[in-house]
Motif scaffolding. Structure first.
Motif: not given
Length: 298
Positions: A289-293, A295-298
């Protein structure tokens, strides 16, 4: 129009990056590090300001002790974990863990080092991180941990001995890292046995962390021949509907794997003498989840 933060919140935010870097090194988990930092903020906001001489030192001590409590329970959880437990990967090209301008700084946040730190007791780990990563004196560490200076020196010597590696862990230049990773990816996707043989060290180890949530090897795959069979057997997965991006993971080049817009894995690589010695593949969705955020900031 940006609304300025209240003074107390603004002061805390100025320390947040350093506190997160400290908590992550202590815990090996980005989401638990965020929780520890947030808990520190709650204590900071409710503390008697007159009793806080130096906010940075007070907050570092608070975060360290919050992490020590979490580490004690985490060790028990790791013992019951399904398959190999790996630290949670973090992308470092954006300065999330602070400046990584030297090989030594990158080494301190590498997956190899975080795995080695799991050998330490919580207090040994705190002493080692405060000394090696943040340059605290033994006197300062003694104050943080409420121990004697002599005890801290002893704990530090023990920690150094327990995380020592037989050879240097420093990795090659960034351009060479990226070349090795992209060449490895091409060979794995094509099932190129000869290419993989040239890229993998004879004693290479592949670690897969699925946490029982996704399909992953429940034991480390050890040795070049076994790792090659493992990769060739999974060549369809590498070549089918998965896409990959090269990213900086814990101070070194790695891979992020995607199925559509879903991040399904992050791999960090251990490199030595121009070959791959370790692959740490984090596939447990709870650890992505942390890496996903990032790579793809909300």
């Amino acid at each position: 129009m940006t609304v300025p933060l209240p003074p107390l919140a603004a002061e805390f935010e100025s320390h947040r990056p350093r506190l997160f870097g400290l908590a992550y090194r202590l815990l090996g988990s980005a989401h638990e590090a965020e929780d520890a930092v947030q808990d520190a903020y709650l204590r900071f906001s409710g503390a008697d300001r007159a009793a806080i001489g130096h906010p940075g030192a007070w907050l570092a001590k608070t975060v360290t002790n919050l992490c020590l409590t979490r580490l004690t329970s985490a060790r028990a959880r790791h013992e019951d974990y399904r398959g190999p437990w790996l630290p949670e990967p973090v992308l470092t090209s954006d300065g999330t863990l602070g400046p990584l301008e030297s090989a030594e700084q990158r080494d301190e946040v590498s997956m190899a080092m975080l795995v080695l730190l799991e050998r330490l007791t919580p207090t040994e780990r705190a002493v080692y991180v405060l000394r090696e990563a943040f340059g605290h004196s033994h006197r300062e560490i003694a104050d943080v941990l409420s121990l004697s200076e002599a005890n801290c020196r002893q704990l530090y010597r023990r920690a150094v001995a327990r995380v020592a590696a037989p050879e240097g862990r420093f990795e090659p230049a960034r351009e060479r890292q990226e070349q090795l990773v992209t060449t490895f990816l091409a060979a794995a996707r094509e099932g190129d046995v000869a290419g993989l043989e040239q890229l993998l060290a004879e004693d290479v180890v592949w670690w897969s962390d699925g946490g029982g949530k996704v399909s992953a090897a429940l034991r480390p795959v050890e040795g070049r021949d076994k790792v090659m069979r493992f990769l060739v057997g999974g060549a369809e997965r590498f070549a089918a509907d998965w896409t990959y991006t090269v990213v900086e993971v814990n101070g070194a080049s790695g891979l992020a794997a995607w199925v559509g817009e879903v991040l399904v894995g992050v791999a960090a690589f251990g490199l030595r003498d121009g070959v791959i010695t370790d692959v740490w593949a984090a596939m447990n969705p709870d650890k992505l989840g942390f890496v996903r955020r990032q790579l793809v900031p909300s």
